[in-house]
Motif scaffolding. Sequence first.
Motif, PDB file in Angstrom:
ATOM      1  N   ARG A 166      -1.146  -1.725  -5.066  1.00  0.00           N
ATOM      2  CA  ARG A 166       0.232  -1.535  -4.634  1.00  0.00           C
ATOM      3  C   ARG A 166       0.834  -0.299  -5.298  1.00  0.00           C
ATOM      4  O   ARG A 166       0.445   0.091  -6.388  1.00  0.00           O
ATOM      5  CB  ARG A 166       1.079  -2.768  -4.966  1.00  0.00           C
ATOM      6  CG  ARG A 166       0.564  -4.042  -4.307  1.00  0.00           C
ATOM      7  CD  ARG A 166       1.370  -5.262  -4.725  1.00  0.00           C
ATOM      8  NE  ARG A 166       0.764  -6.481  -4.221  1.00  0.00           N
ATOM      9  CZ  ARG A 166       1.250  -7.694  -4.446  1.00  0.00           C
ATOM     10  NH1 ARG A 166       2.355  -7.847  -5.169  1.00  0.00           N
ATOM     11  NH2 ARG A 166       0.627  -8.755  -3.950  1.00  0.00           N
ATOM     12  N   TRP A 167       1.776   0.314  -4.610  1.00  0.00           N
ATOM     13  CA  TRP A 167       2.518   1.438  -5.168  1.00  0.00           C
ATOM     14  C   TRP A 167       3.972   1.000  -5.307  1.00  0.00           C
ATOM     15  O   TRP A 167       4.616   0.635  -4.321  1.00  0.00           O
ATOM     16  CB  TRP A 167       2.405   2.671  -4.264  1.00  0.00           C
ATOM     17  CG  TRP A 167       3.139   3.871  -4.794  1.00  0.00           C
ATOM     18  CD1 TRP A 167       2.808   4.619  -5.885  1.00  0.00           C
ATOM     19  CD2 TRP A 167       4.336   4.461  -4.252  1.00  0.00           C
ATOM     20  NE1 TRP A 167       3.726   5.639  -6.067  1.00  0.00           N
ATOM     21  CE2 TRP A 167       4.665   5.567  -5.072  1.00  0.00           C
ATOM     22  CE3 TRP A 167       5.153   4.159  -3.166  1.00  0.00           C
ATOM     23  CZ2 TRP A 167       5.786   6.371  -4.840  1.00  0.00           C
ATOM     24  CZ3 TRP A 167       6.257   4.964  -2.917  1.00  0.00           C
ATOM     25  CH2 TRP A 167       6.564   6.056  -3.752  1.00  0.00           C
ATOM     26  N   ARG A 168       4.452   1.016  -6.547  1.00  0.00           N
ATOM     27  CA  ARG A 168       5.809   0.559  -6.835  1.00  0.00           C
ATOM     28  C   ARG A 168       6.072  -0.827  -6.233  1.00  0.00           C
ATOM     29  O   ARG A 168       7.095  -1.076  -5.594  1.00  0.00           O
ATOM     30  CB  ARG A 168       6.836   1.572  -6.340  1.00  0.00           C
ATOM     31  CG  ARG A 168       6.717   2.924  -7.050  1.00  0.00           C
ATOM     32  CD  ARG A 168       7.769   3.913  -6.582  1.00  0.00           C
ATOM     33  NE  ARG A 168       7.591   5.194  -7.261  1.00  0.00           N
ATOM     34  CZ  ARG A 168       8.320   6.283  -6.980  1.00  0.00           C
ATOM     35  NH1 ARG A 168       9.275   6.230  -6.047  1.00  0.00           N
ATOM     36  NH2 ARG A 168       8.092   7.417  -7.630  1.00  0.00           N
TER      37      ARG A 168
ATOM     38  N   GLU B 292       4.413  11.889  -4.081  1.00  0.00           N
ATOM     39  CA  GLU B 292       5.548  11.075  -4.518  1.00  0.00           C
ATOM     40  C   GLU B 292       6.838  11.884  -4.521  1.00  0.00           C
ATOM     41  O   GLU B 292       7.896  11.368  -4.150  1.00  0.00           O
ATOM     42  CB  GLU B 292       5.292  10.508  -5.919  1.00  0.00           C
ATOM     43  CG  GLU B 292       4.178   9.486  -5.982  1.00  0.00           C
ATOM     44  CD  GLU B 292       4.081   8.843  -7.362  1.00  0.00           C
ATOM     45  OE1 GLU B 292       5.092   8.860  -8.109  1.00  0.00           O
ATOM     46  OE2 GLU B 292       3.005   8.314  -7.703  1.00  0.00           O
TER      47      GLU B 292
ATOM     48  N   PRO C 223       0.663   0.888  -0.397  1.00  0.00           N
ATOM     49  CA  PRO C 223       0.196   2.140  -0.998  1.00  0.00           C
ATOM     50  C   PRO C 223       1.017   3.337  -0.523  1.00  0.00           C
ATOM     51  O   PRO C 223       1.580   3.332   0.585  1.00  0.00           O
ATOM     52  CB  PRO C 223      -1.255   2.230  -0.516  1.00  0.00           C
ATOM     53  CG  PRO C 223      -1.668   0.807  -0.278  1.00  0.00           C
ATOM     54  CD  PRO C 223      -0.428   0.128   0.238  1.00  0.00           C
ATOM     55  N   LEU C 224       1.065   4.362  -1.352  1.00  0.00           N
ATOM     56  CA  LEU C 224       1.892   5.538  -1.074  1.00  0.00           C
ATOM     57  C   LEU C 224       1.666   6.086   0.335  1.00  0.00           C
ATOM     58  O   LEU C 224       2.623   6.332   1.073  1.00  0.00           O
ATOM     59  CB  LEU C 224       1.601   6.624  -2.112  1.00  0.00           C
ATOM     60  CG  LEU C 224       2.310   7.971  -1.923  1.00  0.00           C
ATOM     61  CD1 LEU C 224       3.820   7.816  -2.047  1.00  0.00           C
ATOM     62  CD2 LEU C 224       1.796   8.992  -2.937  1.00  0.00           C
TER      63      LEU C 224
END
Length: 233
Positions: free
Chosen positions: A135-137, A67, A141-142
């Motif tokens: 989900r990422w944010r 991240e 996905p990241l």
Amino acid sequence: MTTLLFCGDPHGVFGPMVDAALGAAPDGIVFLGDLCPDRPLERELAPLLEAGIPVAWIPGNHDADREDWLDGLARADGLITPGDIHGRVVKIAGVRVAGLGKVFRGRIWHPEVNGGRPRFRSRAEMTAALPHHQRWRKGVPLRHHGTLFHEDVDALRGLRADVLVTHEAPSTHPNGFAFLDGVAAELGVQAVFHGHHHVHYAAGLPGGARVHGVGIRGITALDGDIVLPGGFE
């Protein structure tokens, strides 16, 4: 004569590249992905920025491994010009440079799998198909922030450029993609520079465009001269 420099994957080590680039006094610099900056990119590249040299980059696959690396590039994109040129054509010292970073992944889209048809054409399409916990944010996905989606290529449709920079390789590399040969032809470029495979080489596409693979932490100039051999891990 315009001097543009194309920099192979730094993987967090910028010092030797910055020193060599300054010595070449370029009109602009483009990083070919996997920057992976452990501190703010504007600090890593401060000598170049203080010299007034335009700096651009495309993201690689490893930039989405962490991240903080991804966030670092996002922050720098508002501070460094031209910044992230993935899916764009920008003029750097009068040269039109098209950017196409990241990598193909079969879970999303692979030109040589399923007849080249993407499973998800866009990030919004993939996000809509994911349960919330994946989900990422609120998005993909990241790791898929380092994945090429078809919408990235669609963004270049109808545009023209002098140079195409990619993270993946065209067909001139054993692990490259003929699909990227076609992108280069559609853009009408005279040269392609790519990273990812950590090797220096020069080759040609059937349409006449020159292809330059740039080694890890190496630098190749627009005319094909190797400014910094790189190749050290």
